[in-house]
Design an enzyme around this catalytic site. Structure first.
Site, PDB file in Angstrom:
ATOM      1  N   SER A  13       0.799  -1.236   0.000  1.00 36.35           N
ATOM      2  CA  SER A  13       0.000   0.000   0.000  1.00 36.35           C
ATOM      3  C   SER A  13       0.826   1.276   0.000  1.00 36.35           C
ATOM      4  CB  SER A  13      -0.971   0.004   1.178  1.00 36.35           C
ATOM      5  OG  SER A  13      -2.068  -0.838   0.903  1.00 36.35           O
TER       6      SER A  13
ATOM      7  N   LYS B  53       2.979   6.617   5.012  1.00 36.00           N
ATOM      8  CA  LYS B  53       2.034   5.588   4.523  1.00 36.00           C
ATOM      9  C   LYS B  53       2.597   4.214   4.863  1.00 36.00           C
ATOM     10  CE  LYS B  53      -1.626   4.086   2.562  1.00 36.00           C
ATOM     11  NZ  LYS B  53      -1.553   2.940   3.511  1.00 36.00           N
ATOM     12  N   THR B  54       1.726   3.371   5.419  1.00 35.89           N
ATOM     13  CA  THR B  54       2.112   1.994   5.695  1.00 35.89           C
ATOM     14  C   THR B  54       1.794   1.107   4.494  1.00 35.89           C
ATOM     15  OG1 THR B  54      -0.055   1.588   6.696  1.00 35.89           O
ATOM     16  CG2 THR B  54       1.755   2.205   8.188  1.00 35.89           C
ATOM     17  N   GLY B  55       2.320  -0.106   4.539  1.00 40.32           N
ATOM     18  CA  GLY B  55       2.019  -1.113   3.524  1.00 40.32           C
ATOM     19  C   GLY B  55       2.201  -2.496   4.124  1.00 40.32           C
TER      20      GLY B  55
END
Length: 271
Positions: free
Chosen positions: A65, A204-206
């Site tokens: 993501s 932003k995480t993923g």
């Protein structure tokens, strides 16, 4: 002509400031969360990287993501997304993450990492436009075809390193991407995760996760930057559960928790 240009090229090459890499041991922060991984920070003013597990920082992983950052930019610039208030309509399929089971604007879809929303957007963008825009944005090494247009950032052969994540973020933060300023500003606004009197955190995480040979394979990201006292500090964390373990809450929450501990305790940021 080539002989005349060569000395000038060499002069520019040797005068260009080298980006230094200092290695540090941040293992204790990963051990606290029961994970292993790597961490990379770039101090723009000092033109210096600080790395934990340097060889792993150079290893490529699926972007998961974190790709929602360039994905939103491409959608806006290509005209596939009117603006981030445009509604993504739920397809009626009940998914494990309850926050995805509703209509929502794309601004919210980015914040809750709504995979089906961005798969809808990906099908509107199409493989041909992705190939054009990904070449312009230079976001890692993405491999997209018509057959993989709505999955290529989650499965398959696409890869990006922590160094490449930071290179992209530096160009994004400074407004140097070939994307309209209004679109860049709109996406930057969605990435704000926290702020104080003299600092702002954007990120932003993923997360990718699957089973292979009877073992779980989970990989997590947290990428972004801190602006503090007029300076910018870029970070990229990548990690996985120890010994191929499950994706526990320590893993899910640890991506941001580890990063923020390192930024605060080792670099005195966000204070």
């Amino acid at each position: 002509m080539r002989l005349l240009l060569l000395p000038v090229f060499l002069l520019c090459y040797f005068l260009a400031p080298a980006q230094r890499v200092t290695e540090r041991d941040f293992r204790k922060y990963f051990d606290e969360q029961g994970v292993e991984g790597s961490f990379l920070l770039f101090d723009a003013k000092a033109n210096q990287y600080t790395a934990y597990n340097l060889s792993r920082c150079r290893e490529g992983f699926l972007p998961a993501s974190t790709f929602k950052i360039p994905n939103t930019l491409i959608g806006l610039e290509a005209g596939a997304l009117r603006d981030t208030s445009e509604i993504c309509h739920w397809d009626g399929v009940q998914r494990e993450i309850a926050a995805w089971n509703t209509d929502m604007p794309y601004a919210q879809a980015l914040r809750v990492s709504c995979v089906p929303c961005y798969q809808q957007l990906a099908r509107r963008i199409g493989a041909a436009r992705y190939q054009t825009w990904l070449a312009k944005l230079k976001f890692g090494r993405m491999n997209v075809t018509a057959a993989t247009v709505d999955t290529f950032w989650l499965t398959g052969t696409s890869r990006i390193t922590q160094f490449e994540q930071i290179d992209f973020l530096r160009r994004f933060q400074s407004g140097k991407l070939p994307i309209a300023k209004r679109h860049q500003d709109a996406v930057k606004a969605l990435l704000v995760l926290g702020k104080g009197p003299n600092w702002m955190l954007r990120g932003k995480t993923g997360w990718t996760g699957f089973w292979r040979a009877g073992k779980s394979n989970h990989n997590g990201w947290f990428v972004g930057w801190v602006e503090q006292n007029g300076q910018a500090y870029f970070f990229a964390l990548n990690m996985e559960p120890k010994n191929g373990g499950p994706a526990t809450q320590e893993f899910i929450q640890g991506r941001r928790a580890i990063t923020e501990k390192i930024l605060r305790q080792e670099f005195q940021l966000m204070q």
